[in-house]
Motif scaffolding. Structure first.
Motif, PDB file in Angstrom:
ATOM      1  N   THR A  32       0.808  -1.221   0.000  1.00 29.09           N
ATOM      2  CA  THR A  32       0.000   0.000   0.000  1.00 29.09           C
ATOM      3  C   THR A  32       0.840   1.270   0.000  1.00 29.09           C
ATOM      4  OG1 THR A  32      -0.160  -0.144   2.405  1.00 29.09           O
ATOM      5  CG2 THR A  32      -1.974  -1.095   1.126  1.00 29.09           C
ATOM      6  N   TRP A  33       2.161   1.141  -0.120  1.00 26.02           N
ATOM      7  CA  TRP A  33       2.982   2.347  -0.185  1.00 26.02           C
ATOM      8  C   TRP A  33       2.873   2.931  -1.592  1.00 26.02           C
ATOM      9  CZ3 TRP A  33       4.635  -2.548   0.841  1.00 26.02           C
ATOM     10  CH2 TRP A  33       5.396  -3.180  -0.140  1.00 26.02           C
ATOM     11  N   PRO A  34       3.102   4.235  -1.740  1.00 26.01           N
ATOM     12  CA  PRO A  34       2.817   4.933  -3.004  1.00 26.01           C
ATOM     13  C   PRO A  34       3.368   4.277  -4.282  1.00 26.01           C
ATOM     14  CG  PRO A  34       3.301   6.526  -1.310  1.00 26.01           C
ATOM     15  CD  PRO A  34       3.551   5.167  -0.705  1.00 26.01           C
ATOM     16  N   LYS A  35       4.605   3.812  -4.277  1.00 25.04           N
ATOM     17  CA  LYS A  35       5.177   3.240  -5.499  1.00 25.04           C
ATOM     18  C   LYS A  35       4.614   1.865  -5.826  1.00 25.04           C
ATOM     19  CE  LYS A  35       9.466   5.768  -5.737  1.00 25.04           C
ATOM     20  NZ  LYS A  35      10.906   5.710  -5.879  1.00 25.04           N
ATOM     21  N   ALA A  36       3.950   1.227  -4.880  1.00 23.03           N
ATOM     22  CA  ALA A  36       3.412  -0.119  -5.111  1.00 23.03           C
ATOM     23  C   ALA A  36       1.945  -0.103  -5.526  1.00 23.03           C
ATOM     24  CB  ALA A  36       3.572  -0.973  -3.859  1.00 23.03           C
ATOM     25  N   ILE A  37       1.237   0.958  -5.231  1.00 25.81           N
ATOM     26  CA  ILE A  37      -0.213   0.958  -5.432  1.00 25.81           C
ATOM     27  C   ILE A  37      -0.599   0.696  -6.889  1.00 25.81           C
ATOM     28  CG2 ILE A  37      -2.288   2.401  -5.376  1.00 25.81           C
ATOM     29  CD1 ILE A  37      -1.192   3.600  -2.768  1.00 25.81           C
ATOM     30  N   GLU A  38      -0.085   1.437  -7.839  1.00 23.75           N
ATOM     31  CA  GLU A  38      -0.495   1.278  -9.236  1.00 23.75           C
ATOM     32  C   GLU A  38      -0.092  -0.092  -9.801  1.00 23.75           C
ATOM     33  OE1 GLU A  38      -2.754   1.944 -12.323  1.00 23.75           O
ATOM     34  OE2 GLU A  38      -2.663   3.260 -10.584  1.00 23.75           O
ATOM     35  N   PRO A  39       1.166  -0.557  -9.617  1.00 24.79           N
ATOM     36  CA  PRO A  39       1.496  -1.902 -10.121  1.00 24.79           C
ATOM     37  C   PRO A  39       0.641  -3.000  -9.485  1.00 24.79           C
ATOM     38  CG  PRO A  39       3.501  -0.712  -9.560  1.00 24.79           C
ATOM     39  CD  PRO A  39       2.347   0.117  -9.085  1.00 24.79           C
ATOM     40  N   CYS A  40       0.281  -2.821  -8.226  1.00 25.88           N
ATOM     41  CA  CYS A  40      -0.553  -3.829  -7.556  1.00 25.88           C
ATOM     42  C   CYS A  40      -1.978  -3.803  -8.107  1.00 25.88           C
ATOM     43  CB  CYS A  40      -0.530  -3.622  -6.046  1.00 25.88           C
ATOM     44  SG  CYS A  40       1.082  -4.018  -5.314  1.00 25.88           S
ATOM     45  N   ARG A  41      -2.482  -2.636  -8.465  1.00 28.79           N
ATOM     46  CA  ARG A  41      -3.812  -2.563  -9.085  1.00 28.79           C
ATOM     47  C   ARG A  41      -3.819  -3.286 -10.422  1.00 28.79           C
ATOM     48  NH1 ARG A  41      -5.105   3.721  -7.924  1.00 28.79           N
ATOM     49  NH2 ARG A  41      -5.714   3.470  -5.759  1.00 28.79           N
ATOM     50  N   VAL A  42      -2.751  -3.121 -11.184  1.00 23.03           N
ATOM     51  CA  VAL A  42      -2.638  -3.822 -12.464  1.00 23.03           C
ATOM     52  C   VAL A  42      -2.638  -5.328 -12.224  1.00 23.03           C
ATOM     53  CG1 VAL A  42      -1.128  -4.242 -14.449  1.00 23.03           C
ATOM     54  CG2 VAL A  42      -1.495  -1.904 -13.635  1.00 23.03           C
ATOM     55  N   MET A  43      -1.902  -5.775 -11.214  1.00 25.19           N
ATOM     56  CA  MET A  43      -1.847  -7.210 -10.910  1.00 25.19           C
ATOM     57  C   MET A  43      -3.206  -7.736 -10.455  1.00 25.19           C
ATOM     58  SD  MET A  43       0.954  -8.504 -11.806  1.00 25.19           S
ATOM     59  CE  MET A  43       0.725 -10.112 -11.060  1.00 25.19           C
ATOM     60  N   ASP A  44      -4.019  -6.889  -9.809  1.00 24.93           N
ATOM     61  CA  ASP A  44      -5.371  -7.312  -9.444  1.00 24.93           C
ATOM     62  C   ASP A  44      -6.139  -7.750 -10.691  1.00 24.93           C
ATOM     63  OD1 ASP A  44      -5.096  -6.810  -6.716  1.00 24.93           O
ATOM     64  OD2 ASP A  44      -6.019  -4.823  -6.822  1.00 24.93           O
ATOM     65  N   LEU A  45      -6.029  -6.966 -11.753  1.00 29.34           N
ATOM     66  CA  LEU A  45      -6.720  -7.287 -13.005  1.00 29.34           C
ATOM     67  C   LEU A  45      -6.149  -8.541 -13.655  1.00 29.34           C
ATOM     68  CD1 LEU A  45      -7.004  -3.682 -14.471  1.00 29.34           C
ATOM     69  CD2 LEU A  45      -8.800  -5.010 -13.335  1.00 29.34           C
ATOM     70  N   VAL A  46      -4.828  -8.617 -13.704  1.00 34.68           N
ATOM     71  CA  VAL A  46      -4.157  -9.768 -14.324  1.00 34.68           C
ATOM     72  C   VAL A  46      -4.508 -11.048 -13.578  1.00 34.68           C
ATOM     73  CG1 VAL A  46      -1.900 -10.841 -14.755  1.00 34.68           C
ATOM     74  CG2 VAL A  46      -2.266  -8.424 -15.326  1.00 34.68           C
ATOM     75  N   VAL A  47      -4.364 -11.050 -12.263  1.00 29.80           N
ATOM     76  CA  VAL A  47      -4.621 -12.271 -11.491  1.00 29.80           C
ATOM     77  C   VAL A  47      -6.110 -12.605 -11.484  1.00 29.80           C
ATOM     78  CG1 VAL A  47      -4.428 -13.372  -9.231  1.00 29.80           C
ATOM     79  CG2 VAL A  47      -2.514 -12.055 -10.134  1.00 29.80           C
ATOM     80  N   GLY A  48      -6.972 -11.604 -11.511  1.00 26.70           N
ATOM     81  CA  GLY A  48      -8.404 -11.877 -11.620  1.00 26.70           C
ATOM     82  C   GLY A  48      -8.725 -12.643 -12.891  1.00 26.70           C
ATOM     83  N   GLY A  49      -8.115 -12.229 -13.999  1.00 28.72           N
ATOM     84  CA  GLY A  49      -8.302 -12.942 -15.268  1.00 28.72           C
ATOM     85  C   GLY A  49      -7.729 -14.341 -15.227  1.00 28.72           C
ATOM     86  N   ILE A  50      -6.563 -14.482 -14.621  1.00 33.78           N
ATOM     87  CA  ILE A  50      -5.927 -15.801 -14.473  1.00 33.78           C
ATOM     88  C   ILE A  50      -6.819 -16.705 -13.616  1.00 33.78           C
ATOM     89  CG2 ILE A  50      -3.985 -17.001 -13.355  1.00 33.78           C
ATOM     90  CD1 ILE A  50      -3.180 -15.861 -16.060  1.00 33.78           C
ATOM     91  N   ALA A  51      -7.381 -16.162 -12.536  1.00 36.48           N
ATOM     92  CA  ALA A  51      -8.258 -16.952 -11.659  1.00 36.48           C
ATOM     93  C   ALA A  51      -9.456 -17.489 -12.439  1.00 36.48           C
ATOM     94  CB  ALA A  51      -8.721 -16.109 -10.478  1.00 36.48           C
ATOM     95  N   ASP A  52     -10.008 -16.668 -13.331  1.00 31.84           N
ATOM     96  CA  ASP A  52     -11.118 -17.125 -14.167  1.00 31.84           C
ATOM     97  C   ASP A  52     -10.657 -18.194 -15.152  1.00 31.84           C
ATOM     98  OD1 ASP A  52     -12.876 -15.386 -12.940  1.00 31.84           O
ATOM     99  OD2 ASP A  52     -12.739 -13.856 -14.520  1.00 31.84           O
ATOM    100  N   GLU A  53      -9.537 -17.924 -15.807  1.00 37.58           N
ATOM    101  CA  GLU A  53      -9.021 -18.835 -16.835  1.00 37.58           C
ATOM    102  C   GLU A  53      -8.638 -20.194 -16.263  1.00 37.58           C
ATOM    103  OE1 GLU A  53      -5.216 -18.919 -19.896  1.00 37.58           O
ATOM    104  OE2 GLU A  53      -5.913 -16.977 -19.145  1.00 37.58           O
ATOM    105  N   TYR A  54      -8.065 -20.204 -15.074  1.00 42.55           N
ATOM    106  CA  TYR A  54      -7.586 -21.437 -14.460  1.00 42.55           C
ATOM    107  C   TYR A  54      -8.541 -21.954 -13.375  1.00 42.55           C
ATOM    108  CZ  TYR A  54      -3.066 -20.807 -16.789  1.00 42.55           C
ATOM    109  OH  TYR A  54      -2.064 -20.670 -17.721  1.00 42.55           O
TER     110      TYR A  54
END
Length: 112
Positions: A32-54
């Motif tokens: 949740t620190w400033p430099k991590a927030i945006e990359p982690c939001r992107v990973m939320d989308l990526v892993v959400g799609g992976i969770a559906d796919e797998y």
């Protein structure tokens, strides 16, 4: 309704999810620190799609570093986002930094 991506609030809940999963677990660690927030939001989308796919072959767990410090330490997480593929609690693949869907698939290949 089946939860697409689990979000444990503490280490005990993380361990419970890990213990109950009959399939490998993709734990992705966020910060949740400033430099991590945006990359982690992107990973939320990526892993959400992976969770559906797998679905049915993989359990996805979004793990906040500050809420699950034991899991963070146990798996040697040093930055966020980080992904760890776990089989029966043992890390079999690990990557740090934001990843594309194709990169996450590559991390999973050969382990599922």
């Amino acid at each position: 309704m089946v939860q697409r991506v689990h979000r444990p609030r503490e280490d005990a809940e993380f361990d419970f999810i890990l213990g109950m999963s009959k399939v490998p677990v993709l734990a992705y660690f966020t910060g949740t620190w400033p430099k991590a927030i945006e990359p982690c939001r992107v990973m939320d989308l990526v892993v959400g799609g992976i969770a559906d796919e797998y679905a049915g072959r993989l359990t996805a767990v979004r793990t906040d570093i500050t809420r699950c410090p034991g899991a963070t330490e146990r798996y040697g997480i040093t930055g966020a986002p980080s992904c760890v593929l776990l089989k029966q609690g043992e890390a079999v693949a690990h990557a740090t930094g934001p990843m594309t869907t194709a990169e996450v698939r590559k991390l999973l290949d050969g382990h599922l």
